[in-house]
Design a protein around this motif. Structure first.
Motif, short mmCIF file in Angstrom:
data_model
loop_
_atom_site.label_atom_id
_atom_site.label_comp_id
_atom_site.label_asym_id
_atom_site.label_seq_id
_atom_site.Cartn_x
_atom_site.Cartn_y
_atom_site.Cartn_z
N LEU A 1 0.64 -1.37 0.04
CA LEU A 1 -0.02 0.14 -0.47
C LEU A 1 0.81 0.92 0.34
O LEU A 1 0.66 1.51 -0.99
CB LEU A 1 -0.93 -0.63 1.40
N VAL A 2 1.59 1.04 1.30
CA VAL A 2 2.77 2.48 1.03
C VAL A 2 3.28 2.90 -0.48
O VAL A 2 3.78 3.29 -1.34
CB VAL A 2 3.77 2.08 2.48
N ILE A 3 4.24 1.14 -0.93
CA ILE A 3 4.67 2.01 -2.32
C ILE A 3 3.76 2.31 -3.61
O ILE A 3 4.51 2.84 -4.48
CB ILE A 3 5.82 -0.20 -2.58
N THR A 4 2.70 1.75 -3.37
CA THR A 4 1.86 2.27 -4.32
C THR A 4 1.26 3.75 -4.56
O THR A 4 1.44 4.70 -5.45
CB THR A 4 0.23 1.38 -3.91
N GLU A 5 1.25 4.10 -2.57
CA GLU A 5 0.83 5.80 -2.30
C GLU A 5 2.44 6.46 -2.99
O GLU A 5 2.50 7.31 -3.87
CB GLU A 5 0.64 6.23 -1.29
N ILE A 6 4.05 5.97 -2.81
CA ILE A 6 4.44 6.71 -3.91
C ILE A 6 4.83 6.75 -4.62
O ILE A 6 5.33 7.23 -5.70
CB ILE A 6 6.06 5.71 -2.48
N ILE A 7 4.56 5.22 -5.63
CA ILE A 7 4.58 5.63 -7.07
C ILE A 7 3.68 6.36 -7.50
O ILE A 7 4.50 7.72 -8.10
CB ILE A 7 4.70 3.93 -7.47
N GLU A 8 2.83 7.09 -7.01
CA GLU A 8 1.72 7.34 -7.18
C GLU A 8 1.81 9.38 -7.06
O GLU A 8 1.79 9.79 -8.15
CB GLU A 8 0.09 7.42 -6.52
N ALA A 9 2.90 9.29 -6.07
CA ALA A 9 3.20 10.52 -5.86
C ALA A 9 4.30 10.91 -6.85
O ALA A 9 4.31 12.21 -7.20
CB ALA A 9 3.19 10.92 -4.07
N ILE A 10 4.80 10.17 -7.32
CA ILE A 10 6.34 10.85 -7.53
C ILE A 10 5.75 10.69 -8.95
O ILE A 10 6.23 11.41 -9.77
CB ILE A 10 7.39 9.20 -7.26
N ASP A 11 4.79 9.83 -9.60
CA ASP A 11 4.45 9.41 -10.98
C ASP A 11 3.45 11.14 -11.36
O ASP A 11 3.71 12.29 -12.49
CB ASP A 11 3.17 8.48 -11.78
N LYS A 12 2.89 11.17 -10.18
CA LYS A 12 1.89 12.87 -10.62
C LYS A 12 2.98 14.33 -10.27
O LYS A 12 2.98 14.90 -11.42
CB LYS A 12 1.09 13.21 -8.41
N ILE A 13 4.07 14.19 -9.51
CA ILE A 13 5.23 15.23 -10.03
C ILE A 13 6.22 14.80 -11.39
O ILE A 13 6.45 15.86 -11.67
CB ILE A 13 6.21 15.00 -8.69
N CYS A 14 5.73 13.97 -12.13
CA CYS A 14 7.00 13.83 -13.20
C CYS A 14 5.68 14.93 -14.41
O CYS A 14 6.26 14.66 -15.18
CB CYS A 14 7.16 12.25 -13.56
#
Length: 363
Positions: free
Chosen positions: A67-80
Motif C-alpha cells: 500500500l505505501v509503495i503504491t502511494e509513493i509511486i503515485e506521488a512521484i508519478d504525479k510530480i513527474c
C-alpha cells in the motif's frame, strides 16, 4: 525466547491471519499518508534520483504490504507528469524477520506489476521489488544506498524482552502492579533499541534522504496509561490460571517485547542519538473498534462484534509469541475470554490506539 526467531504476524489468508485482520494498520497508514507523501515529494523535488530506492521495514504480509509503495509511486508519478519528466526507476526492498510470510507477498507481485503497467503504461518504471529478511536492529543495506525508509507499526516491538531483576507478576506488560525496576527496564530497552535503529539507518541512507516512521505510543508520561489492551490480555491469561488451564509461573515468566513510548521519549531519543533532523512528529488515534473510525457511515455499537474485531487483530499479531510460550491448545479459549473483556471495556469507555508519525531527514 529469541524474539527474532519466534516473532511474526500470522501468515496466509485465513480467518486468524494478519492479512485478514490488519484494518487498524491500514487506518494508520491512511492517517500517516500526508506525512509520507510530503516527505517523499520533498525528497524527489529537491534532488531527483535516476533510481529511487525505497525500503519498507517490518513490511509483514497482506494487503497493506504494497500500500505505501503504491502511494509513493503515485506521488512521484504525479510530480513527474506535472514537470513533464520521465519517471525514475524504482527499487523497493521489503524487510521483515525471516519467519515472515514472504511467499504470500511474492505471489501477489505479478498482479501488482500488471496493474502498474495497466495504469501507467509500458514506459513506466521499471519497478523492482525484492525481499530482505532480517532484523531492522541490525545492518540491512550497504552504506548510503537507500533514499527513503518507511516503517509502519514496527518499532514499538523491541529486539528482546528487557532483562528484569524482579518478576512482573501476573502481567505480560506494564501495569500499576509492575515493579518500578520493570518499568525502568522497558524504558531503557526502548531507548537502546530505537537509538540503535536510528544509528544503523543513518549509515544506510543517502545524503539528505528521508525516513517516515509510524509507531504506537502514549500521550501520557505515565507508562501505565493507554495500553489497556495488554492489561485485558493479562486478565484473560490469569483467568486460565484460575481455571487450571495454564500454570501461574508460565504467566509470570512471559513478558511482551513491546514498548509504547511517550512523545517526549521519542523526541528525546531522536535528538539524543543525533543522526537525523526531526521534521515532524504528530499524534493521531485509532479506535479499538475500527468501524467507529469510518466517518462515512453510521456506527452502531455491538459489544460482541467490537470485542471480536479487536481480539482477532491482537491475535493476528501476538499468537506466535503466545503459542510458543503457552502452547497452541489454549489459544482459542484465551481469545474467546479476551473478546468478553474487550467488549465489556468498550461498553463502558472508549478504547484508542495512540500513534505517532515521525518524519526524519538525514544529516
Amino acid at each position: 525466547m529469541e524474539v527474532s526467531q519466534v516473532f511474526h504476524m500470522n501468515g496466509g489468508n485465513g480467518d486468524n491471519s494478519y492479512a485478514t485482520n490488519s484494518v487498524y494498520q491500514k487506518l494508520g497508514i491512511t492517517k500517516a499518508k500526508p506525512v509520507i507523501i510530503g516527505s517523499i515529494s520533498d525528497l524527489y523535488t529537491t534532488n531527483p534520483p535516476r533510481c529511487l530506492r525505497v525500503a519498507d521495514l517490518g513490511c509483514s504480509s497482506g494487503p497493506n504490504t504494497l500500500l505505501v509503495i503504491t502511494e509513493i509511486i503515485e506521488a512521484i508519478d504525479k510530480i513527474c507528469r506535472h514537470l513533464n519528466h520521465n519517471t525514475p526507476e524504482f527499487q523497493v526492498f521489503l524487510n521483515d524477520l525471516p519467519s515472515n510470510d514472504f511467499n504470500t507477498i511474492f505471489k501477489n507481485l505479478p498482479a501488482f506489476h500488471e496493474q502498474l503497467r495497466k495504469e501507467k503504461g509500458e514506459k513506466f518504471g521499471p519497478c523492482s521489488i525484492v525481499g530482505i529478511p532480517g532484523s531492522f536492529y541490525e545492518r540491512l543495506f550497504p552504506s548510503t544506498s537507500i533514499d527513503f525508509f518507511h516503517s509502519s507499526f514496527g518499532l514499538h516491538w523491541l529486539s528482546q524482552v528487557p532483562p528484569m531483576d524482579e518478576i512482573n507478576k501476573c502481567n505480560i506488560y506494564l501495569s500499576r502492579t509492575s515493579p518500578l525496576s520493570v518499568v525502568q527496564a522497558y524504558m531503557e530497552q526502548f531507548q537502546k533499541d530505537f537509538s540503535l535503529f536510528l544509528s544503523l539507518r543513518s549509515k544506510e541512507i543517502t545524503p539528505k534522504g528521508r525516513m517516515v516512521l509510524t509507531i504506537l505510543g502514549r500521550r501520557s508520561e505515565n507508562p501505565y496509561k493507554e495500553c489497556q489492551y495488554w492489561e485485558l490480555l493479562s486478565k484473560s491469561l490469569n483467568d486460565l490460571v484460575s481455571e487450571g488451564l495454564i500454570e501461574e509461573t508460565k504467566v509470570d515468566s512471559f513478558n511482551l517485547p513491546f514498548y509504547a513510548p511517550s512523545y517526549k521519549e521519542v523526541e528525546a531519543t531522536i535528538c539524543g542519538e543525533g543522526s537525523f533532523y526531526l521534521d515532524q512528529l504528530e499524534i493521531f488515534d485509532i479506535n479499538w473498534d475500527e468501524s467507529d473510525d469510518d466517518d462515512n457511515r453510521e456506527f452502531t455499537f455491538d459489544k460482541f462484534i467490537s470485542g471480536q474485531k479487536m481480539a482477532k487483530a491482537i491475535r493476528a499479531v501476538v499468537e506466535p509469541l503466545i503459542a510458543c510460550h503457552f502452547g497452541d491448545a489454549v489459544i482459542d479459549v484465551l481469545f474467546n475470554r479476551y473478546i468478553e473483556y474487550v467488549g465489556n471495556h468498550l461498553s463502558m469507555e472508549e478504547g484508542k490506539f495512540v500513534s505517532f508519525v515521525i518524519s526524519l531527514r538525514g544529516k
